[in-house]
Design an enzyme around this catalytic site. Structure first.
Site, PDB file in Angstrom:
ATOM      1  CG  LEU A  64      34.110 -15.004   8.148  1.00 31.96           C
ATOM      2  CD1 LEU A  64      33.148 -16.181   8.144  1.00 31.96           C
ATOM      3  CD2 LEU A  64      34.929 -14.972   6.877  1.00 31.96           C
ATOM      4  N   PRO A  65      33.836 -10.000   8.702  1.00 31.94           N
ATOM      5  CG  PRO A  65      35.187  -8.151   8.269  1.00 31.94           C
ATOM      6  CD  PRO A  65      35.235  -9.635   8.473  1.00 31.94           C
ATOM      7  CG  HIS A  66      28.562 -10.209   7.915  1.00 28.48           C
ATOM      8  ND1 HIS A  66      29.360 -10.894   8.802  1.00 28.48           N
ATOM      9  CD2 HIS A  66      27.316 -10.251   8.421  1.00 28.48           C
ATOM     10  CE1 HIS A  66      28.611 -11.350   9.803  1.00 28.48           C
ATOM     11  NE2 HIS A  66      27.373 -10.967   9.602  1.00 28.48           N
ATOM     12  CB  ALA A  67      27.888  -4.239   6.467  1.00 27.06           C
TER      13      ALA A  67
END
Length: 154
Positions: A64-67
């Site tokens: 769950l990469p997030h930015a």
């Protein structure tokens, strides 16, 4: 909040093989640029910066990469189904084949957290993950993600 409000159908893709996490982030940046009109290199930089704080591979083949990003007015997502799992430094050391990236406004506050919780709950559902892994059609993948019972939560 529902996944259908976060994830556009054109932000769902299937990839055969990716060589690295960096390449994955570059592809996510390109998707964010074409689907959400974001600056692709800003997306890549923000994802890498967040990943440097700790891996976003949550286990069971899910990442769950997030930015948080400037120039965005709502939480948006992108989903990748990888045919060949990718080493992602996940907490359980298992390679990742389901990737749901979240992009949030810099000042999104609780909306970003709600979206992250919603995606996390959805991808913790073994039935949903099995359906995602059994399918290579982006439209069907989008339907599985947005029509599941977890998409009504949060």
């Amino acid at each position: 909040m529902e996944l259908s409000s976060i994830l556009r159908p054109e932000a769902v893709k299937v990839f055969g093989t990716l060589s690295s996490k960096k390449r994955l982030f570059q592809d996510l940046g390109e998707m964010a640029a074409s689907v959400y009109s974001l600056n692709g290199s800003d997306v890549v930089d923000a994802l890498q910066e967040r990943e440097s704080l700790g891996p976003t591979g949550v286990g069971h083949g899910v990442a769950l990469p997030h930015a948080r990003l400037e120039g965005l007015d709502h939480v948006a997502g992108a989903f990748l189904r990888l045919e060949k799992p990718l080493d992602f430094d996940a907490v359980d050391r298992q390679p990742v084949d389901l990737v749901f990236a979240l992009f949030a406004p810099k000042d999104s506050g609780v909306d970003h957290l709600k979206a992250l919780a919603l995606v996390s709950r959805t991808l913790r559902d073994a039935t949903i993950c099995a359906k995602l892994r059994a399918n290579l059609d982006p439209a069907a993948l989008h339907a599985v993600l947005t029509e599941g019972p977890a998409s009504q939560a949060a």
